[in-house]
Design an enzyme around this catalytic site. Structure first.
Site, mmCIF file in Angstrom:
data_model
loop_
_atom_site.group_PDB
_atom_site.id
_atom_site.type_symbol
_atom_site.label_atom_id
_atom_site.label_comp_id
_atom_site.label_asym_id
_atom_site.label_seq_id
_atom_site.Cartn_x
_atom_site.Cartn_y
_atom_site.Cartn_z
ATOM 1 N N ARG A 109 0.825 -1.214 0.000
ATOM 2 C CA ARG A 109 0.000 0.000 0.000
ATOM 3 C C ARG A 109 0.864 1.271 0.000
ATOM 4 N NH1 ARG A 109 -5.631 -0.498 1.729
ATOM 5 N NH2 ARG A 109 -6.244 -2.523 0.940
ATOM 6 N N ARG A 116 -3.748 6.684 0.387
ATOM 7 C CA ARG A 116 -4.305 7.882 1.035
ATOM 8 C C ARG A 116 -3.332 8.663 1.898
ATOM 9 N NH1 ARG A 116 -9.249 4.552 3.187
ATOM 10 N NH2 ARG A 116 -7.484 3.130 3.160
ATOM 11 N N ARG A 163 -7.677 11.482 -5.988
ATOM 12 C CA ARG A 163 -8.823 10.737 -5.463
ATOM 13 C C ARG A 163 -10.011 11.669 -5.205
ATOM 14 N NH1 ARG A 163 -12.455 8.382 -3.921
ATOM 15 N NH2 ARG A 163 -12.627 6.665 -2.431
ATOM 16 N N ASP A 202 -6.473 -3.232 -7.282
ATOM 17 C CA ASP A 202 -7.003 -3.810 -6.050
ATOM 18 C C ASP A 202 -7.230 -5.288 -6.308
ATOM 19 O OD1 ASP A 202 -8.169 -2.758 -3.282
ATOM 20 O OD2 ASP A 202 -9.423 -4.397 -3.966
ATOM 21 N N TYR A 238 -14.944 -12.276 0.208
ATOM 22 C CA TYR A 238 -15.678 -11.071 -0.221
ATOM 23 C C TYR A 238 -16.887 -11.447 -1.071
ATOM 24 C CZ TYR A 238 -12.025 -8.001 1.535
ATOM 25 O OH TYR A 238 -11.164 -7.335 2.356
#
Ligand code: CP3
Length: 366
Positions: free
Chosen positions: A43, A47, A56, A92, A170
């Site tokens: 990562r 962010r 973003r 992702d 998921y």
């Protein structure tokens, strides 16, 4: 009983140029000596970087991932900002599920959500297994764009995908889960349906990973993020490991090093390692030496700083980094990384200082 997933023919187009095999990261993946310990972070694009937040603010996560130009730009942001030894393609693990027919969204503040999760065995039979060049073309194009930028700098690019159990969780739970109840109910209660689901996921993920290598990724990482949190050792061995083994076996054909990463799997890291992969990703829960004892002293390892330490004062972070480097003792086959993804609260200056510190402390003049 042989269980062979039905693979698609390889994606069309010539193989792209890959980074120099002499890059320290790629040498460490092979267990070869390096002039210093290579560093990258899971990562590393995201962010915590203002450059990322600026893009973003104008587009959703899926829009960024599905724009080759944006994804390429974001992949390069941490490479411009820090002296990292590898890039990881901005993508992702979940978009392949959308290609199989699940409706994927990222909901602000809540994370991923699937509106039509798998509820009955029949839903599994309806899942498609399209080749990556049909459903994940923007990511493959982003890889080609990034490799053009990185090749002259000698920085390798890592491609990645999720492992079948993590993706299944998921697809069945419809989002993040604490107990994985529905996933495990299918796994234990409907073994034939479980097997069909896992084989479909192996097919799609193997094709996607091979296509990423063909597009120019010079290493691949398989994230089985939740297998360790959800399963007993025996359940992992019976219901997950055989499929991971198939996936690693198939992906070996790419000819690039493959990293096998799981979290919370210390209790059966030997079984995780037996599934395959050139490098074992270690989470932050146990020291490196503990992992080496269980996976074999000569198996390359990646890890494993607790990412929360990046939020601590430098002297505290440094204390733990020194301990980690002492544990590795400069032996070949160590790739410095966090033991799980970098947190959004991470100060950018800490990241820069950490990368430079690891390089300085491990420089061997080789
Ligand atoms: O490492 C990198 O820099 C490459 C990019 C990358 C992302 N996701 C981008 C992303 C990678 C390697 C992943 C992998 C991923 N995605 C995993 C496996 C790694 C792990 O952490 O164990 C998992 C489980 C996912 C699924 C996922 N994606 C979740 C649960 C979430 C929501 C939680 C969160 O952190 O926001 C995401 C969103 C996501 N994927 C973001 C990024 C940069 C944040 C999106 C945003 O900008 O809002």
């Amino acid at each position: 009983m042989a269980m062979h997933p039905h693979l698609h023919p390889p994606a069309p187009g010539p193989a792209a140029a890959q980074a120099e095999p002499s890059a320290p990261f790629l040498r460490a993946c092979r267990g070869l000596p390096t002039p210093y310990t290579p560093v990258w972070f899971m990562r590393q694009a995201g962010r915590y970087m203002p450059e990322y937040r600026a893009l973003r603010a104008q587009a959703s996560l899926l829009e960024l991932i599905r724009s080759p130009e944006m994804a390429a730009q974001i992949t390069l942001q941490p490479i411009e900002a820090f002296d990292l030894d590898a890039a990881i393609i901005f993508a992702d693990i979940l978009p392949p599920l959308a290609g199989m027919g699940l409706s994927l969204q990222f909901v602000k503040g809540e994370g991923p959500q699937i509106d039509n999760p798998l509820q009955r065995p029949y839903d599994i039979d309806l899942l498609a297994t399209p080749p990556a060049h049909e459903t994940l073309a923007p990511t493959l194009e982003a890889i080609r764009l990034v490799v053009k930028e990185l090749a002259p700098r000698g920085v390798p690019l890592i491609g990645f995908a999720g492992a079948p159990f993590t993706l299944a969780s998921y697809a069945i739970e419809g989002g993040a889960s604490r107990s994985y109840t529905k996933t495990k109910a299918l796994m234990y209660g409907k073994p034939a349906a479980w097997k069909r689901l896992m084989l479909k996921l192996v097919t799609v993920q193997a094709d996607y990973l091979l296509a990423q290598a063909k597009a120019g990724a010079s290493a691949l990482q398989i994230f089985d993020s939740w297998a360790g949190q959800a399963l007993s050792r025996e359940a992992y061995r019976r219901y997950v490991q055989p499929y991971n083994q198939m996936l690693f076996e198939t992906v070996r054909r790419a000819g690039v090093p493959v990293i096998n990463f799981s979290t919370g799997a210390a209790a059966y890291i030997d079984e995780v390692a037996a599934a395959g992969g050139d490098v074992i990703g270690a989470d932050w829960r146990m020291p490196l030496g503990w992992y080496w004892e269980r996976i074999g002293q000569d198996r390359p390892i990646q890890g494993n700083l607790d990412p929360t330490l990046l939020l601590a004062p430098w002297r505290e972070l440094k204390f733990h980094v020194d301990a980690l480097l002492a544990e590795a003792a400069g032996r070949p086959g160590h790739i410095f990384n966090v033991g799980h993804g970098i947190l959004p609260e991470t100060p950018v200056d800490q990241v820069r200082r950490l990368v430079d510190y690891v390089h300085e402390q491990t420089r061997r003049g080789a």
